[in-house]
Scaffold this motif. Structure first.
Motif, PDB file in Angstrom:
ATOM      1  N   CYS A 104      48.454  25.691  42.664  1.00  0.00           N
ATOM      2  CA  CYS A 104      47.524  26.469  43.739  1.00  0.00           C
ATOM      3  C   CYS A 104      47.689  25.773  44.938  1.00  0.00           C
ATOM      4  O   CYS A 104      47.261  24.518  45.108  1.00  0.00           O
ATOM      5  CB  CYS A 104      45.987  26.359  43.057  1.00  0.00           C
ATOM      6  SG  CYS A 104      45.104  27.350  44.417  1.00  0.00           S
ATOM      7  N   MET A 105      48.295  26.697  45.901  1.00  0.00           N
ATOM      8  CA  MET A 105      48.418  26.173  47.342  1.00  0.00           C
ATOM      9  C   MET A 105      47.123  26.120  47.957  1.00  0.00           C
ATOM     10  O   MET A 105      46.756  27.465  48.283  1.00  0.00           O
ATOM     11  CB  MET A 105      49.557  26.857  48.002  1.00  0.00           C
ATOM     12  CG  MET A 105      50.017  26.120  49.316  1.00  0.00           C
ATOM     13  SD  MET A 105      50.724  24.524  49.348  1.00  0.00           S
ATOM     14  CE  MET A 105      52.156  24.885  48.173  1.00  0.00           C
ATOM     15  N   VAL A 162      51.275  29.614  41.624  1.00  0.00           N
ATOM     16  CA  VAL A 162      50.801  30.794  41.225  1.00  0.00           C
ATOM     17  C   VAL A 162      49.375  31.265  42.044  1.00  0.00           C
ATOM     18  O   VAL A 162      49.070  32.327  41.387  1.00  0.00           O
ATOM     19  CB  VAL A 162      50.414  30.286  39.789  1.00  0.00           C
ATOM     20  CG1 VAL A 162      51.720  29.928  38.776  1.00  0.00           C
ATOM     21  CG2 VAL A 162      49.324  29.204  39.471  1.00  0.00           C
ATOM     22  N   ALA A 163      48.991  30.298  42.665  1.00  0.00           N
ATOM     23  CA  ALA A 163      47.929  30.969  43.583  1.00  0.00           C
ATOM     24  C   ALA A 163      48.000  30.359  45.007  1.00  0.00           C
ATOM     25  O   ALA A 163      48.467  29.371  45.133  1.00  0.00           O
ATOM     26  CB  ALA A 163      46.450  30.545  42.821  1.00  0.00           C
ATOM     27  N   LEU A 164      47.087  31.188  45.777  1.00  0.00           N
ATOM     28  CA  LEU A 164      47.413  30.776  46.998  1.00  0.00           C
ATOM     29  C   LEU A 164      45.675  30.993  47.828  1.00  0.00           C
ATOM     30  O   LEU A 164      45.190  32.061  47.707  1.00  0.00           O
ATOM     31  CB  LEU A 164      47.980  31.784  48.109  1.00  0.00           C
ATOM     32  CG  LEU A 164      48.221  31.512  49.436  1.00  0.00           C
ATOM     33  CD1 LEU A 164      48.593  30.070  49.761  1.00  0.00           C
ATOM     34  CD2 LEU A 164      49.137  32.300  50.204  1.00  0.00           C
ATOM     35  N   VAL A 165      45.243  30.067  48.513  1.00  0.00           N
ATOM     36  CA  VAL A 165      43.864  29.848  48.976  1.00  0.00           C
ATOM     37  C   VAL A 165      44.045  29.749  50.489  1.00  0.00           C
ATOM     38  O   VAL A 165      44.423  28.899  51.021  1.00  0.00           O
ATOM     39  CB  VAL A 165      42.845  28.637  48.563  1.00  0.00           C
ATOM     40  CG1 VAL A 165      41.810  28.600  48.882  1.00  0.00           C
ATOM     41  CG2 VAL A 165      42.998  29.125  46.940  1.00  0.00           C
ATOM     42  N   ASP A 166      43.181  30.628  51.271  1.00  0.00           N
ATOM     43  CA  ASP A 166      43.017  30.586  52.621  1.00  0.00           C
ATOM     44  C   ASP A 166      41.860  31.554  53.086  1.00  0.00           C
ATOM     45  O   ASP A 166      41.838  32.609  52.631  1.00  0.00           O
ATOM     46  CB  ASP A 166      44.240  30.935  53.527  1.00  0.00           C
ATOM     47  CG  ASP A 166      44.156  30.292  54.900  1.00  0.00           C
ATOM     48  OD1 ASP A 166      44.790  29.322  55.130  1.00  0.00           O
ATOM     49  OD2 ASP A 166      43.279  30.861  55.662  1.00  0.00           O
ATOM     50  N   ILE A 205      53.527  35.503  46.136  1.00  0.00           N
ATOM     51  CA  ILE A 205      52.467  34.792  45.565  1.00  0.00           C
ATOM     52  C   ILE A 205      51.253  35.946  45.318  1.00  0.00           C
ATOM     53  O   ILE A 205      50.553  36.316  46.332  1.00  0.00           O
ATOM     54  CB  ILE A 205      51.782  33.523  46.345  1.00  0.00           C
ATOM     55  CG1 ILE A 205      52.977  32.555  46.688  1.00  0.00           C
ATOM     56  CG2 ILE A 205      50.671  32.943  45.642  1.00  0.00           C
ATOM     57  CD1 ILE A 205      52.681  31.527  47.623  1.00  0.00           C
ATOM     58  N   GLU A 206      50.960  36.289  44.340  1.00  0.00           N
ATOM     59  CA  GLU A 206      50.363  37.477  44.126  1.00  0.00           C
ATOM     60  C   GLU A 206      48.744  37.348  44.237  1.00  0.00           C
ATOM     61  O   GLU A 206      47.837  38.073  44.456  1.00  0.00           O
ATOM     62  CB  GLU A 206      50.543  38.232  42.988  1.00  0.00           C
ATOM     63  CG  GLU A 206      51.936  38.979  42.759  1.00  0.00           C
ATOM     64  CD  GLU A 206      52.226  39.720  41.622  1.00  0.00           C
ATOM     65  OE1 GLU A 206      51.582  39.749  40.638  1.00  0.00           O
ATOM     66  OE2 GLU A 206      53.476  40.221  41.718  1.00  0.00           O
ATOM     67  N   ARG A 207      48.403  36.032  43.686  1.00  0.00           N
ATOM     68  CA  ARG A 207      47.030  35.580  43.347  1.00  0.00           C
ATOM     69  C   ARG A 207      46.689  34.908  44.537  1.00  0.00           C
ATOM     70  O   ARG A 207      47.036  33.892  44.945  1.00  0.00           O
ATOM     71  CB  ARG A 207      46.812  35.025  42.048  1.00  0.00           C
ATOM     72  CG  ARG A 207      47.268  35.810  40.838  1.00  0.00           C
ATOM     73  CD  ARG A 207      46.880  34.919  39.596  1.00  0.00           C
ATOM     74  NE  ARG A 207      47.108  35.601  38.387  1.00  0.00           N
ATOM     75  CZ  ARG A 207      46.080  36.507  37.778  1.00  0.00           C
ATOM     76  NH1 ARG A 207      44.963  36.860  38.229  1.00  0.00           N
ATOM     77  NH2 ARG A 207      46.540  37.297  36.532  1.00  0.00           N
ATOM     78  N   ARG A 208      45.561  35.839  45.349  1.00  0.00           N
ATOM     79  CA  ARG A 208      45.353  35.140  46.670  1.00  0.00           C
ATOM     80  C   ARG A 208      43.707  35.206  46.672  1.00  0.00           C
ATOM     81  O   ARG A 208      42.975  36.163  46.151  1.00  0.00           O
ATOM     82  CB  ARG A 208      45.733  36.078  47.779  1.00  0.00           C
ATOM     83  CG  ARG A 208      47.221  36.268  47.558  1.00  0.00           C
ATOM     84  CD  ARG A 208      47.748  37.457  48.814  1.00  0.00           C
ATOM     85  NE  ARG A 208      49.002  37.650  48.461  1.00  0.00           N
ATOM     86  CZ  ARG A 208      49.718  38.552  49.050  1.00  0.00           C
ATOM     87  NH1 ARG A 208      49.154  39.563  49.965  1.00  0.00           N
ATOM     88  NH2 ARG A 208      50.989  38.988  48.668  1.00  0.00           N
ATOM     89  N   GLU A 218      36.951  27.756  44.737  1.00  0.00           N
ATOM     90  CA  GLU A 218      36.064  28.098  43.699  1.00  0.00           C
ATOM     91  C   GLU A 218      36.436  29.371  43.209  1.00  0.00           C
ATOM     92  O   GLU A 218      36.797  29.453  41.825  1.00  0.00           O
ATOM     93  CB  GLU A 218      34.796  28.493  44.005  1.00  0.00           C
ATOM     94  CG  GLU A 218      34.026  26.971  44.578  1.00  0.00           C
ATOM     95  CD  GLU A 218      34.291  26.607  46.158  1.00  0.00           C
ATOM     96  OE1 GLU A 218      33.538  25.553  46.435  1.00  0.00           O
ATOM     97  OE2 GLU A 218      35.181  27.136  46.512  1.00  0.00           O
ATOM     98  N   GLU A 219      36.961  30.361  43.855  1.00  0.00           N
ATOM     99  CA  GLU A 219      37.427  31.684  43.482  1.00  0.00           C
ATOM    100  C   GLU A 219      38.831  31.364  42.703  1.00  0.00           C
ATOM    101  O   GLU A 219      39.065  32.145  41.414  1.00  0.00           O
ATOM    102  CB  GLU A 219      37.693  32.586  44.501  1.00  0.00           C
ATOM    103  CG  GLU A 219      36.285  33.116  45.206  1.00  0.00           C
ATOM    104  CD  GLU A 219      36.500  33.986  46.338  1.00  0.00           C
ATOM    105  OE1 GLU A 219      37.669  34.597  46.499  1.00  0.00           O
ATOM    106  OE2 GLU A 219      35.745  34.288  47.001  1.00  0.00           O
ATOM    107  N   ALA A 220      39.792  30.593  43.032  1.00  0.00           N
ATOM    108  CA  ALA A 220      40.896  30.490  42.553  1.00  0.00           C
ATOM    109  C   ALA A 220      40.843  29.712  41.233  1.00  0.00           C
ATOM    110  O   ALA A 220      41.307  30.107  39.948  1.00  0.00           O
ATOM    111  CB  ALA A 220      42.038  29.620  43.443  1.00  0.00           C
ATOM    112  N   LEU A 221      39.807  28.881  41.184  1.00  0.00           N
ATOM    113  CA  LEU A 221      39.575  28.167  39.662  1.00  0.00           C
ATOM    114  C   LEU A 221      39.016  28.856  38.745  1.00  0.00           C
ATOM    115  O   LEU A 221      39.475  28.975  37.609  1.00  0.00           O
ATOM    116  CB  LEU A 221      38.786  27.095  39.910  1.00  0.00           C
ATOM    117  CG  LEU A 221      39.138  25.710  40.576  1.00  0.00           C
ATOM    118  CD1 LEU A 221      37.979  24.636  41.363  1.00  0.00           C
ATOM    119  CD2 LEU A 221      39.985  24.980  39.913  1.00  0.00           C
ATOM    120  N   ASP A 222      38.232  30.020  39.123  1.00  0.00           N
ATOM    121  CA  ASP A 222      37.846  30.917  38.221  1.00  0.00           C
ATOM    122  C   ASP A 222      38.796  32.122  37.888  1.00  0.00           C
ATOM    123  O   ASP A 222      38.536  32.681  36.772  1.00  0.00           O
ATOM    124  CB  ASP A 222      36.611  31.593  38.613  1.00  0.00           C
ATOM    125  CG  ASP A 222      35.226  30.670  38.775  1.00  0.00           C
ATOM    126  OD1 ASP A 222      35.281  29.509  38.123  1.00  0.00           O
ATOM    127  OD2 ASP A 222      34.127  30.765  39.485  1.00  0.00           O
TER     128      ASP A 222
END
Length: 343
Positions: free
Chosen positions: A7-8, A32-36, A51-54, A59-63
């Motif tokens: 997760c970036m 597989v996931a991107l957070v901003d 990167i589809e999962r944003r 917290e949202e990415a972890l869930d």
């Protein structure tokens, strides 16, 4: 485990750099996931690298997505909370420098990764640059004898982001730019710092709209090591002529130099009055391209092999301690011993 799912955290310029590096050069690592929290930046980077999962938060990415590791590229004030949360959820952590704002925050991160049994690597990519890595090997082999003095410079072309110009939200250029020099000195000299003295100056801030108190764009640091050796750092940011990073180590038997101003092995002449023109590196990703590739290769390999990284949280903590000593030095106009900072 075939691949390490990552997760970036942070979709800005460093997040883009690491996403590109993993996609093009590190087949064992997959973003597989991107957070901003900024939706426009999140979508632009997500679209660029597929990167589809944003997500707006970790917290949202972890869930919402399964992954084994995080890469944290967000501003320094966020590092502690993000790293501790990721470790608590069993995720390995690659943390960009500087490690944190304070030694207490560093200790919280170190305690979290130890408690939850995950790996922590700090983003000191110079240790993986081919030239710097070869220099370290040759110094260890005794080629120039016992190191007596080291000089390092980092001159960067761009202003730091607004939050990094204020000592209330950052530890200044000494942290955001010259952390690499601080780590390089301690690493190549194989000795911890004993005392620091720092002088700073501000030549370009006002003309470029920076009005924050204690902002500086020029910095000179002198370091005395426990071994008795001496160190010197020159920092300039912004530096308009390009990106410049060089190191010189003087030993009892000889001298070693790492890097040069020339950025490419190209010489151009189109005008006999101007003569020969040689390009210089324009940006830090160009100068340390292989360092960025190899540090992420190393991080992924360490996860797959379940072995600790070469660049540890302790290394990151030492760099933060040197930043704090240097900041106190120029604010109080005196040399500062590391024991004052570390207790």
């Amino acid at each position: 485990m075939a691949n390490v799912r990552i997760c970036m955290i942070g979709a800005g310029r460093v997040g883009k750099l690491h996403s590109s590096t993993l996609r093009r050069h590190v087949p064992g690592g997959e973003v597989v996931a991107l957070v901003d929290p900024v939706r426009s930046i999140l979508d632009a980077t997500g679209d660029q690298f597929g990167i589809e999962r944003r997500y707006a938060s970790l917290e949202e990415a972890l869930d919402g997505t399964a992954f084994e590791a995080v890469i944290i590229t967000t501003p320094t004030p966020t590092h502690r909370d993000l790293a501790v949360l990721a470790a608590a959820r069993g995720k390995h952590v690659f943390l960009e420098k500087p490690m944190a704002l304070s030694l207490a925050e560093c200790d919280d991160i170190l305690a979290a990764v130890e408690r939850h049994g995950v790996l922590l690597q700090i983003g000191f990519m110079r240790r993986f640059d081919p030239d710097f890595a070869a220099a370290w090997e040759r110094i260890q082999g005794g080629e120039i004898g016992e190191p007596m003095m080291i000089k390092s410079l980092t001159h960067g072309p761009g202003l730091p982001p607004p939050w990094a110009t204020d000592l209330k939200t950052s530890n200044g250029n000494l942290a955001e730019v010259n952390s690499h020099d601080l780590d390089t000195l301690r690493w190549l000299m194989a000795s911890n710092p004993r005392r620091m003295y720092v002088e700073v100056a501000n030549f370009k801030g006002a003309e470029r709209g920076v009005t924050t108190e204690h902002f500086y764009d020029n910095m000179l640091a002198t370091v005395k090591f426990e071994s008795g050796a001496l160190g010197h750092i020159s920092g300039v940011c912004p530096c308009d002529y390009g990106y410049d990073s060089r190191v010189e180590i003087i030993g009892k038997k000889g001298i070693m130099q790492i890097g040069e101003m020339k950025g490419e092995s190209i010489v151009v002449c189109v005008d006999r009055d101007h003569g020969l023109v040689t390009p210089i590196f324009r940006r830090w990703p160009d100068r340390f391209r292989w360092g960025y590739i190899r540090e992420l290769e190393h991080f992924v390999a360490c996860i797959l092999a379940e072995r600790p990284p070469q660049v540890t949280g302790a290394d990151g903590r030492w760099a933060v301690a040197m930043v704090l000593a240097g900041t106190r030095s120029f604010l109080e106009e005196r040399p500062v011993y590391l024991q004052e900072i570390m207790g």
